[in-house]
Design an enzyme around this catalytic site. Structure first.
Site, PDB file in Angstrom:
ATOM      1  N   HIS A 191      -3.281   7.193   2.647  1.00  0.00           N
ATOM      2  CA  HIS A 191      -3.684   5.813   2.533  1.00  0.00           C
ATOM      3  C   HIS A 191      -5.264   5.388   2.821  1.00  0.00           C
ATOM      4  CE1 HIS A 191      -3.672   2.035   1.165  1.00  0.00           C
ATOM      5  NE2 HIS A 191      -3.688   0.777   2.535  1.00  0.00           N
ATOM      6  N   ASN A 230     -10.281  -0.700   0.523  1.00  0.00           N
ATOM      7  CA  ASN A 230      -8.672  -0.325  -0.395  1.00  0.00           C
ATOM      8  C   ASN A 230      -8.204  -0.742  -1.029  1.00  0.00           C
ATOM      9  OD1 ASN A 230      -6.012  -0.206   0.647  1.00  0.00           O
ATOM     10  ND2 ASN A 230      -6.150  -1.688   2.145  1.00  0.00           N
ATOM     11  N   CYS A 239       0.819  -1.288  -0.224  1.00  0.00           N
ATOM     12  CA  CYS A 239       0.229   0.396  -0.367  1.00  0.00           C
ATOM     13  C   CYS A 239       0.907   1.381   0.031  1.00  0.00           C
ATOM     14  CB  CYS A 239      -0.881  -0.381   1.101  1.00  0.00           C
ATOM     15  SG  CYS A 239      -1.874  -1.141   1.486  1.00  0.00           S
TER      16      CYS A 239
END
Ligand code: UT7
Length: 328
Positions: free
Chosen positions: A255, A285, A115
């Site tokens: 994020h 996500n 990520c």
């Protein structure tokens, strides 16, 4: 404050056609509720690539970013691509994207920072520009996490989404650009979020399939704690390096994993939530893609534009984390 060497000249995003809402999990026999997912994560829906490949998504995002930056694929010197879900294991996703774009003279390679892949990617691309190896760079975060998600595990399958985001970096001529970057990792915590099977240590076998070990495994609670700690540290380090504080920042783009992680990180960075960009409700996500998708959306919505001071911060498997301050 350092004079920026590279600036973000254009951004783009690429998303699959299919949307899956929280209510759709009932149709595939997952015991969950819209209320649980919304309360614990802030996610309401995610995009799922049924027909699109990761390369398709990355190419769509890249073409938009190049169009906005006013360049053609032939002008790219380097393509840096962050992903944890490439279309194939060899060669890299970056060279597949290069071929799709026709970016014939670029060097192309992947970054394995989950990520945090976009933050790592921009950091590396900027470094290549500093050393004279590139004038124009394309940085992409792309994921087709639906392909590596265990759709029988309710603790993870409700979290992830597919998509791609891209940014073109050009050499700065004025004050616009990347003011600071900070990246770190801690491999001793790798088991907390990983895909144990199907790699070189345990190649694909019946056992991998039987134990479903080719899919993402995550200790959510531990990841959560570390995400807040590391994203807070990273934000502070990037702000310090740029000689700025949270109050100077026009927009924070964290994020997008979980609204509670975002709120805690913003609080530590002393940035009010009205200056924090949130789209986790729409995309879930999307790992390496989440920050560039959010950046592109923020610019499109007018939440950030030329001259804005933006703080980007990410965290992911590894663990890997990082942050950067950018004058758009
Ligand atoms: O991109 C970076 C990587 N990922 C992340 O950042 C994710 C970080 N972690 C998280 O966001 C959170 O830990 C989760 C959203 C994954 C989980 O939230 P939590 O508040 O930590 O819940 P939990 O794992 O402690 O589970 C609480 C309960 C459990 O039931 P019991 O044992 O208390 O009876 C779970 O079985 O919630 C249950 N549960 C669910 N219930 C309904 C877990 N998943 C679900 C679900 N629907 N989808």
């Amino acid at each position: 404050m350092k004079r920026p060497l590279a600036y973000i000249a254009g951004t783009g995003r690429g998303l699959p056609a299919t949307v899956m809402t929280n209510f759709d999990f009932a149709k595939i026999g997952i015991e969950t509720t819209d209320e649980w997912i919304t309360d614990r994560t802030g996610i309401k829906q995610r995009y799922i690539a049924k027909t699109e490949s990761a390369t398709d998504l990355a190419a769509a995002a890249s073409r938009r970013a190049m169009e906005k930056a006013g360049i053609t694929a032939g002008e790219l010197d380097v393509i840096v691509l962050g992903t944890a879900s490439p279309d194939r294991l060899l060669p890299s996703a970056a060279v597949d994207l290069q071929a799709a774009l026709g970016a014939g003279r670029a060097a192309a390679f992947d970054i394995g920072a989950a990520c945090a892949g976009f933050i790592y990617g921009v950091t590396v691309a900027e470094a290549l520009m500093c050393t004279g190896n590139a004038e124009t760079a394309l940085v992409v975060g792309v994921e087709k996490l639906s392909a590596i998600t265990d759709w029988t595990d309710r603790s993870t399958c409700v979290l992830f989404g597919d998509g791609a985001g891209a940014a073109v970096l050009k050499r700065s001529k004025q004050h616009r650009g990347i003011l600071s970057t900070f990246i770190r990792s801690d491999g001793s915590l790798g088991d907390l979020l990983c895909r144990p099977g199907g790699g070189a240590r345990e190649p694909f076998s019946q056992n991998v399939l039987d134990t479903r070990s080719q899919y993402i495994k995550m200790n959510g609670r531990e990841v959560f704690k570390n995400a807040v700690r590391s994203m807070s540290e990273a934000s502070a380090r990037a702000l310090d390096a740029a000689k700025l504080t949270g109050t100077d920042i026009d927009l924070m783009i964290p994020h997008q994993a979980n609204i509670r992680i975002i709120e805690s990180t913003a609080k530590y960075a002393n940035i009010p939530m009205d200056k924090v960009f949130v789209d986790v409700d729409k995309y879930g996500n999307t790992s390496a893609a989440s920050i560039p998708i959010a950046l592109d959306e923020a610019i499109e919505q007018g939440r950030a534009g030329e001259g804005s001071l933006v703080l980007l911060v990410g965290f992911g498997a590894g663990f890997t984390w990082g942050s950067m301050v950018v004058r758009l």
